[in-house]
Design an enzyme around this catalytic site. Sequence first.
Site, PDB file in Angstrom:
ATOM      1  N   HIS A  89      25.499 -76.901   3.612  1.00  0.00           N
ATOM      2  CA  HIS A  89      25.370 -76.245   4.911  1.00  0.00           C
ATOM      3  C   HIS A  89      24.130 -75.348   4.929  1.00  0.00           C
ATOM      4  O   HIS A  89      23.840 -74.655   3.950  1.00  0.00           O
ATOM      5  CB  HIS A  89      26.623 -75.400   5.169  1.00  0.00           C
ATOM      6  CG  HIS A  89      26.636 -74.675   6.481  1.00  0.00           C
ATOM      7  ND1 HIS A  89      27.000 -73.353   6.590  1.00  0.00           N
ATOM      8  CD2 HIS A  89      26.355 -75.103   7.735  1.00  0.00           C
ATOM      9  CE1 HIS A  89      26.951 -72.984   7.861  1.00  0.00           C
ATOM     10  NE2 HIS A  89      26.548 -74.022   8.574  1.00  0.00           N
ATOM     11  N   SER A  90      23.375 -75.400   6.026  1.00  0.00           N
ATOM     12  CA  SER A  90      22.247 -74.500   6.236  1.00  0.00           C
ATOM     13  C   SER A  90      21.216 -74.644   5.104  1.00  0.00           C
ATOM     14  O   SER A  90      20.821 -75.759   4.758  1.00  0.00           O
ATOM     15  CB  SER A  90      22.757 -73.063   6.369  1.00  0.00           C
ATOM     16  OG  SER A  90      21.737 -72.174   6.702  1.00  0.00           O
TER      17      SER A  90
END
Length: 292
Positions: free
Chosen positions: A117-118
């Site tokens: 994520h991210s």
Amino acid sequence: MKQGKQSRRHWIKDTLAGTAGAAGLVALPRERAQGSVAPEPELTFVLVHGTWHGGWVWRDVRQRLRALGHQVFTPTCTGCGEREHLSSPDVGLDTHIRDIINVIEFEELDNVVLVGHSFAGLTITGVADGLRDRIRHLIFFDALVPHDGRLAAIPRDPDSGEWPKWFQERQTRFIDGYRMVLWEDYPVDMLVPASEEAIVARLKRLITTHPMRQWTDELVLDNGGWAGLPRSYIHAVGQQYRMSSEAMVGPARKPGWHFVELDVPRDGMLTHPELVTETLIDLAQRGPAVAP
């Protein structure tokens, strides 16, 4: 954003990058009468959190995946979440890569669906580079896709070798000069809408500082990173505040990727855990989008 029938039956726009005219609406797996998706062969997921988060951010998705019979690991990287007390100026990108490699090696995992994520897009790329034969599929969840010319979250100026001015100014607000604080620079809308009061309260309880060097260290690849591996990208198009830029997303629009748009905010695993669960399972079962 409540999880009612409408969100559970949500349609996603699925684009196989590089295939002309492939964009279309694809239904997610049909539900059973009990409200769960059809049973699937067991998969092994390692879900890696993004900046300022910890393994806790995947809790609702983890519970759903396990209920469906899948094996799931949600490690917290050094200096984050419940391991914030281990933060130090020496903790960097290589530390986080080693954190995840160690989980895979010591749990003796193979055929892993590795999700980042991210800015954990950097982390999972480094993990895949070191453990290519153990990776079944890479999934970038609204994450930075590193590539030649962008191998760090905060690249240095090629001429001066310095970080951007805006980042140098931000560093003056870091705790002890290296622990980044989300709330100093972003509103909660960076993660979820402010109207999600229960989730916002949880984020304010659990968000921690994040070691700067996970952003500033440059990724070193010996085996091509994500290149040649089955890979997918989930773009959180429901994000209202500062949607992830094309500099992060763009490489995943090229041939070789499954590209999916979800109408969720950046922390969609919190607001739409069932939809995210279904999407991860769907993508994990796909092979390469095109010949690598």
